[in-house]
Design a protein around this motif. Structure first.
Motif, PDB file in Angstrom:
ATOM      1  N   UNK A 185      35.037  44.432  29.170  1.00 59.86           N
ATOM      2  CA  UNK A 185      35.624  45.537  28.399  1.00 59.86           C
ATOM      3  C   UNK A 185      35.648  45.044  26.957  1.00 59.86           C
ATOM      4  N   UNK A 186      35.231  45.893  26.028  1.00 60.84           N
ATOM      5  CA  UNK A 186      35.071  45.424  24.647  1.00 60.84           C
ATOM      6  C   UNK A 186      36.402  45.296  23.901  1.00 60.84           C
ATOM      7  N   UNK A 187      37.404  46.083  24.286  1.00 63.93           N
ATOM      8  CA  UNK A 187      38.694  46.088  23.555  1.00 63.93           C
ATOM      9  C   UNK A 187      39.210  44.653  23.404  1.00 63.93           C
ATOM     10  N   UNK A 188      39.409  44.183  22.152  1.00 67.66           N
ATOM     11  CA  UNK A 188      39.644  42.752  21.939  1.00 67.66           C
ATOM     12  C   UNK A 188      40.896  42.193  22.609  1.00 67.66           C
ATOM     13  N   UNK A 189      41.991  42.989  22.668  1.00 68.05           N
ATOM     14  CA  UNK A 189      43.219  42.428  23.255  1.00 68.05           C
ATOM     15  C   UNK A 189      43.051  42.180  24.752  1.00 68.05           C
ATOM     16  N   UNK A 190      42.444  43.128  25.456  1.00 63.32           N
ATOM     17  CA  UNK A 190      42.242  42.952  26.901  1.00 63.32           C
ATOM     18  C   UNK A 190      41.183  41.884  27.151  1.00 63.32           C
ATOM     19  N   UNK A 191      40.129  41.914  26.352  1.00 60.92           N
ATOM     20  CA  UNK A 191      39.053  40.912  26.510  1.00 60.92           C
ATOM     21  C   UNK A 191      39.631  39.500  26.370  1.00 60.92           C
ATOM     22  N   UNK A 192      40.514  39.366  25.390  1.00 62.15           N
ATOM     23  CA  UNK A 192      41.148  38.065  25.147  1.00 62.15           C
ATOM     24  C   UNK A 192      41.984  37.616  26.345  1.00 62.15           C
ATOM     25  N   UNK A 193      42.565  38.575  27.053  1.00 64.06           N
ATOM     26  CA  UNK A 193      43.398  38.212  28.211  1.00 64.06           C
ATOM     27  C   UNK A 193      42.572  37.899  29.450  1.00 64.06           C
ATOM     28  N   UNK A 194      41.463  38.579  29.652  1.00 66.87           N
ATOM     29  CA  UNK A 194      40.736  38.401  30.919  1.00 66.87           C
ATOM     30  C   UNK A 194      39.552  37.430  30.801  1.00 66.87           C
ATOM     31  N   UNK A 195      39.043  37.228  29.589  1.00 67.47           N
ATOM     32  CA  UNK A 195      37.894  36.307  29.441  1.00 67.47           C
ATOM     33  C   UNK A 195      37.887  35.724  28.030  1.00 67.47           C
ATOM     34  N   UNK A 196      38.924  34.913  27.713  1.00 69.15           N
ATOM     35  CA  UNK A 196      39.108  34.459  26.331  1.00 69.15           C
ATOM     36  C   UNK A 196      37.972  33.601  25.783  1.00 69.15           C
ATOM     37  N   UNK A 197      37.216  32.936  26.672  1.00 75.44           N
ATOM     38  CA  UNK A 197      36.161  32.041  26.151  1.00 75.44           C
ATOM     39  C   UNK A 197      34.794  32.730  26.050  1.00 75.44           C
ATOM     40  N   UNK A 198      34.724  33.937  26.544  1.00 72.78           N
ATOM     41  CA  UNK A 198      33.425  34.653  26.519  1.00 72.78           C
ATOM     42  C   UNK A 198      33.134  35.177  25.115  1.00 72.78           C
ATOM     43  N   UNK A 199      31.863  35.392  24.786  1.00 75.26           N
ATOM     44  CA  UNK A 199      31.523  35.990  23.482  1.00 75.26           C
ATOM     45  C   UNK A 199      32.219  37.338  23.340  1.00 75.26           C
ATOM     46  N   UNK A 200      32.517  37.712  22.097  1.00 71.85           N
ATOM     47  CA  UNK A 200      33.240  38.969  21.889  1.00 71.85           C
ATOM     48  C   UNK A 200      32.284  40.161  21.911  1.00 71.85           C
ATOM     49  N   UNK A 201      32.874  41.347  21.789  1.00 68.05           N
ATOM     50  CA  UNK A 201      32.103  42.587  21.886  1.00 68.05           C
ATOM     51  C   UNK A 201      30.954  42.607  20.873  1.00 68.05           C
ATOM     52  N   UNK A 202      31.273  42.203  19.645  1.00 65.42           N
ATOM     53  CA  UNK A 202      30.262  42.287  18.576  1.00 65.42           C
ATOM     54  C   UNK A 202      29.060  41.406  18.920  1.00 65.42           C
ATOM     55  N   UNK A 203      29.352  40.200  19.435  1.00 66.87           N
ATOM     56  CA  UNK A 203      28.246  39.290  19.774  1.00 66.87           C
ATOM     57  C   UNK A 203      27.443  39.842  20.959  1.00 66.87           C
TER      58      UNK A 203
END
Ligand code: V47
Length: 372
Positions: A185-203
């Protein structure tokens, strides 16, 4: 079914008109679709679009998956598949083992091999180039669909080069398509909670765009039914749609319902229970309606479940993926689907759902028979 008054009573009159006219739905329309209690009405709209695009054709592919390793540096909370190096159950296939899997086709050659794995801490880019070349040499007609944008970014980091260069080199070795995983999921707050080490949405989106510009098609996914809100889902779909407007290389979208077994990610009570089936259908339907520039929506039977995947064909999906043979990511997380489907089973499933089966290649070109 698409009665104007009914949609007006639901407060969806304007959305219905846009869909019938082939106009783009807005972010707010997406939210309204998720909020509407009449799932049949949403499904009927999505089915209308699916029929406009594909008639009664439903696609499947003769493929096999190869998960080359579950050793992964990312440690995403939702993932039941990943292990740390040395941990019990950790594995990594050799190139010989991967080629043997591609050759072991029971006399019906796969048209596609779908290769995906964890972000292994030290397999170098050359290892992957070599694997692709060897698969091509052993089975020249096979399409190699391999490595999510997350893996591509990981290979680049290990090699100390940029992702575009990785894609160029893998393309030269024979890579044709990227699978759509890792978008989560691209939303940064949820992404940070479920997969903090993965590349972010932009990448993730940047790598997809680079692949598209190099002529490598990619799929795209959304992992849903965990901590994200409906607004996060609509946001995710809008970001994919915007990327597609720009680079145009997404072949297919796959909504992936989160499967909870063996996962460290614990869900709030309202996200657990039998009603999640309806949420899955609604998400398929809203995806079909929002993603007006992505041709195909896949009801991936491994994650969706075989029965619900059939129903999803009436809610906007037009593809079931394939024979698969062996799958680990969904099954480790509690998928109750079988490991493999035969061509006869897939075709039967499609016919009994009221559609016409079409065997396809990775790029959705119809194929009569898989070639050797
Ligand atoms: O990236 C991981 C998801 C993805 C779980 O491109 C989970 O054609 C549900 O992307 N519950 C990998 N989902 C699978 C994938 C895919 C599958 C089939 C076809 C294609 C295609 C792509 O699976 C991961 C992640 O988003 N995932 N854990 C879980 N517990």
């Amino acid at each position: 079914m698409l009665d104007t008054d009914h949609y007006a009573r639901l407060g969806l009159g304007e959305i219905r008109d846009k869909v019938m006219a082939g106009h783009r739905l807005s972010y707010d329309d997406g939210l309204r679709l998720f909020a509407c209690p009449d799932i049949t009405a949403i499904g009927a709209l999505a089915h209308h679009v699916r029929t406009r695009l594909h008639g009664d054709r439903t696609y499947y592919v003769v493929n096999r998956q190869v998960n080359y390793t579950n050793i992964c540096v990312n440690g995403c909370l939702f993932c039941a598949f990943q292990r740390e190096r040395g941990q019990q159950g950790a594995f990594a296939l050799t190139p010989d083992e991967m080629v043997a899997r591609v050759m072991d086709d029971g006399g019906v050659p796969f048209s596609e091999v779908h290769i995906v794995g964890g972000c292994h801490p030290d397999l170098p880019l050359e290892w992957f180039e070599d694997v692709i070349r060897r698969i091509h040499a052993a089975r020249p007609s096979i399409v190699v669909k391999a490595f999510t944008a997350v893996e591509i970014a990981h290979f680049a980091k290990l090699a100390g080069i940029d992702t575009e260069e990785v894609l160029r080199r893998l393309k030269a070795a024979g890579l044709s398509q990227l699978p759509g995983g890792g978008a989560e999921i691209f939303a940064p707050d949820v992404r940070q909670r479920i997969c903090p080490r993965k590349i972010d949405a932009e990448a993730w989106l940047r790598v997809a765009g680079e692949a598209h510009r190099l002529g490598i098609g990619t799929n795209c996914t959304m992992l849903f039914g965990h901590l994200e809100s409906e607004a996060d889902r609509v946001d995710h779909l809008c970001r994919l749609r915007a990327q597609q407007d720009e680079t145009g290389g997404f072949t297919c979208f796959i909504p992936l319902p989160f499967l909870t077994e063996n996962s460290l990610l614990k869900l709030p009570p309202e996200r657990v229970g039998q009603h999640v089936g309806l949420d899955r259908l609604r998400t398929v339907a809203v995806s079909r309606l929002m993603l007006d520039n992505i041709a195909h929506i896949k009801a991936y039977w491994v994650m969706m479940g075989v029965k619900l995947a059939q129903v999803a064909l009436h809610y906007g999906a037009n593809d079931l993926d394939g024979t698969i043979v062996e799958e680990k990511i969904g099954h480790m997380a509690g998928s109750d689907a079988v490991q493999a489907m035969t061509i006869a089973q897939l075709e039967d499933m499609i016919r009994r759902s009221g559609f016409t089966p079409v065997r396809r290649d990775t790029h959705f070109n119809p194929v009569e028979e898989a070639r050797a």
